[in-house]
Design an enzyme around this catalytic site. Structure first.
Site, PDB file in Angstrom:
ATOM      1  N   ARG A  52       0.855  -1.201   0.000  1.00 35.69           N
ATOM      2  CA  ARG A  52       0.000   0.000   0.000  1.00 35.69           C
ATOM      3  C   ARG A  52       0.887   1.246   0.000  1.00 35.69           C
ATOM      4  NH1 ARG A  52      -1.764   1.428   4.539  1.00 35.69           N
ATOM      5  NH2 ARG A  52      -2.623  -0.568   5.196  1.00 35.69           N
ATOM      6  N   TYR A 104     -15.483  18.042 -15.640  1.00 40.14           N
ATOM      7  CA  TYR A 104     -15.784  16.617 -15.824  1.00 40.14           C
ATOM      8  C   TYR A 104     -16.893  16.228 -14.825  1.00 40.14           C
ATOM      9  CZ  TYR A 104     -15.202  11.579 -15.467  1.00 40.14           C
ATOM     10  OH  TYR A 104     -15.428  10.241 -15.422  1.00 40.14           O
ATOM     11  N   ASP A 176      -6.233  19.729 -13.748  1.00 38.71           N
ATOM     12  CA  ASP A 176      -6.546  18.430 -14.340  1.00 38.71           C
ATOM     13  C   ASP A 176      -6.059  18.488 -15.796  1.00 38.71           C
ATOM     14  OD1 ASP A 176      -7.745  16.288 -15.678  1.00 38.71           O
ATOM     15  OD2 ASP A 176      -9.581  16.373 -14.474  1.00 38.71           O
ATOM     16  N   LYS A 201      -6.981   7.575 -19.557  1.00 37.33           N
ATOM     17  CA  LYS A 201      -7.182   8.119 -20.893  1.00 37.33           C
ATOM     18  C   LYS A 201      -5.892   8.027 -21.722  1.00 37.33           C
ATOM     19  CE  LYS A 201     -11.123   8.897 -18.880  1.00 37.33           C
ATOM     20  NZ  LYS A 201     -11.452  10.124 -18.181  1.00 37.33           N
TER      21      LYS A 201
HETATM   22  C1  LIG Z   1     -12.074  10.521 -16.927  1.00 34.38           C
HETATM   23  C2  LIG Z   1     -11.740  11.825 -16.302  1.00 34.38           C
HETATM   24  C3  LIG Z   1     -11.573  11.958 -14.915  1.00 34.38           C
HETATM   25  C4  LIG Z   1     -11.816  10.800 -13.960  1.00 34.38           C
HETATM   26  O1  LIG Z   1     -10.855   9.796 -14.125  1.00 34.38           O
HETATM   27  P1  LIG Z   1     -11.175   8.241 -13.831  1.00 34.38           P
HETATM   28  O2  LIG Z   1      -9.870   7.600 -14.178  1.00 34.38           O
HETATM   29  O3  LIG Z   1     -12.301   7.858 -14.722  1.00 34.38           O
HETATM   30  O4  LIG Z   1     -11.521   8.145 -12.388  1.00 34.38           O
HETATM   31  C5  LIG Z   1     -11.227  13.191 -14.409  1.00 34.38           C
HETATM   32  N1  LIG Z   1     -11.038  14.259 -15.216  1.00 34.38           N
HETATM   33  C6  LIG Z   1     -11.190  14.172 -16.553  1.00 34.38           C
HETATM   34  C7  LIG Z   1     -10.978  15.388 -17.394  1.00 34.38           C
HETATM   35  C8  LIG Z   1     -11.544  12.963 -17.145  1.00 34.38           C
HETATM   36  O5  LIG Z   1     -11.708  12.893 -18.473  1.00 34.38           O
END
Ligand SMILES: *Cc1c(COP(=O)(O)O)cnc(C)c1O
Length: 385
Positions: A52, A104, A176, A201
């Site tokens: 962890r 998001y 982000d 992504k």
């Molecule tokens: C998909 C996404 C998230 C969340 O990420 P997960 O891996 O699905 O938890 C946060 N911000 C953006 C811009 C995203 O496209």
């Protein structure tokens, strides 16, 4: 221990964090599928006690992501939202967060449905002009949280401008960076304190992993977030860390093709007689195109568009007819995807709120993959016919 590493992106993508395995010389970091590590005597260990807290495969990936973001520290989590969860846990009841009104959906949900009840206040404001932030800063403001480009409207937020305001008021700025990726944009270099990725992504890039990451330079911030990572335990597993280490090795090549294909698809759509507005920051007519040009090295492959008539049935028919652009949540993989935000990713956002930001019923968001461009255009052509 580390290799003498170039600061150039492609070399970092291939090599950063990855060193030959000390016992076998294996060029790829092994999947250390272990929960614990043998100690010779209590406390006499090689820096790894329990997975962890530390796992060698995860450590390699954390170093790789840190290198790509020009950061000193990287931390990986079980999902992008788990990474955001760790950031908000830095705050205390009564603290305030200023963030965008075009976020998001999952970020909006964790802020409003989970953390609001712990007494943290979220201000959702327009960030089209970042000077707007200053009007909302109070003595309780501890964090400014921005996303750029935004999902799905592809708005661009001025990171340098936001960072100047954050510094002046001694507030932390988190970005982000999921849509841009470190290949196109490095928020820490523009003055942000913290950068976050949904690794799910583009970083992973192959639609086979759910993961999140944070990267930062400040020692105290890194220490606090590592403490939250181990105390709350939302870590990623070693298999997933391995898959992402592998994915990142081609990030620069994938992004080059994503950007080329993205531009061609955006221009094709803009010239199509049935298509109304196309949202893509590479167009000169995009309201913050100049900022996009100054803070990004390319415009990416996320595109949204609406029809001349705002007809949801027409959008549905097109998505049903698309063959290569599979209809699915998520983005950033090698394969092209299509999505209907009003009923899918942003289904939780009330219609009036959606209309305010231009998220119409006919809006389709596409993630342009790395297939041959002729095939992608042909697929759009037949679906739009
Ligand atoms: C998909 C996404 C998230 C969340 O990420 P997960 O891996 O699905 O938890 C946060 N911000 C953006 C811009 C995203 O496209």
């Amino acid at each position: 221990m580390g290799k003498n590493l170039s600061t150039k992106f492609g070399t970092k993508a291939v090599h950063a964090g990855v060193n030959p395995d000390p016992t076998t010389g294996a060029i790829m970091t092994p999947i250390y599928q272990t929960s614990t590590y043998v100690q010779r005597s209590p406390g006499d260990h090689k820096g790894f006690e329990y997975s962890r807290t530390q796992n060698p495969t995860r450590s390699a990936l954390q170093s790789s992501i840190a290198a790509l973001e020009n950061a000193r520290y990287g931390l990986c989590f079980g999902s992008g939202l788990a990474a955001i969860d760790a950031v908000i846990k830095l705050l205390e009841p009564g603290d305030e967060v200023i963030t965008g009104d075009d976020l998001y959906g999952g970020t909006y949900r964790i802020f409003t449905k989970i953390f609001a009840k712990y007494g943290i206040k979220f201000n959702f404001i327009s960030l089209e002009d970042v000077s707007n932030i200053e009007k909302h800063i109070t003595s309780q403001t501890k964090l400014i949280w921005i996303e750029t480009p935004t999902n799905p409207m592809m708005n661009i937020i001025d990171i340098k401008g936001a960072a100047a305001i954050a510094k002046k008021h001694k507030v932390m700025l988190g970005v982000d960076n999921t849509f841009a990726t470190p290949y196109l944009q490095n928020p820490l270099d523009l003055g942000a304190d913290l950068v976050m990725h949904s690794v799910t992504k583009y970083l992973s890039g192959h639609s086979d992993v759910v993961m999140g990451a944070l990267a930062m330079n400040d020692d105290k911030l890194a220490e606090d977030l590592a403490f939250i990572q181990k105390s709350c335990g939302a870590i990623c597993g070693p298999q997933d860390a391995f898959l992402v280490l592998r994915g990142i090795k081609t990030l620069h090549l994938r992004m080059q093709r994503h950007c080329e294909n993205g531009e061609k698809v955006a221009k094709y759509l803009a010239n199509h007689p049935k298509v109304g507005k196309v949202y893509w920051p590479g167009f000169e007519g995009h309201p913050n195109h100049r900022i996009a040009k100054s803070q990004m090295r390319g415009f990416g492959s996320m595109i949204s568009f609406v029809f001349k008539e705002d007809d949801q049935r027409q959008a549905f028919r097109v998505m049903e007819k698309l063959k290569l652009f599979a209809l699915a949540e998520s983005l950033g993989g090698v394969e092209s995807l299509s999505n209907h935000p009003a009923t899918m990713t942003h289904g939780a956002v009330p219609r009036e709120e959606r209309m305010k930001i231009g998220l119409l019923d006919s809006l389709i968001r596409i993630s342009v993959g790395i297939e041959d461009i002729e095939d992608l255009i042909e697929d759009l052509e037949q679906a739009l016919a």
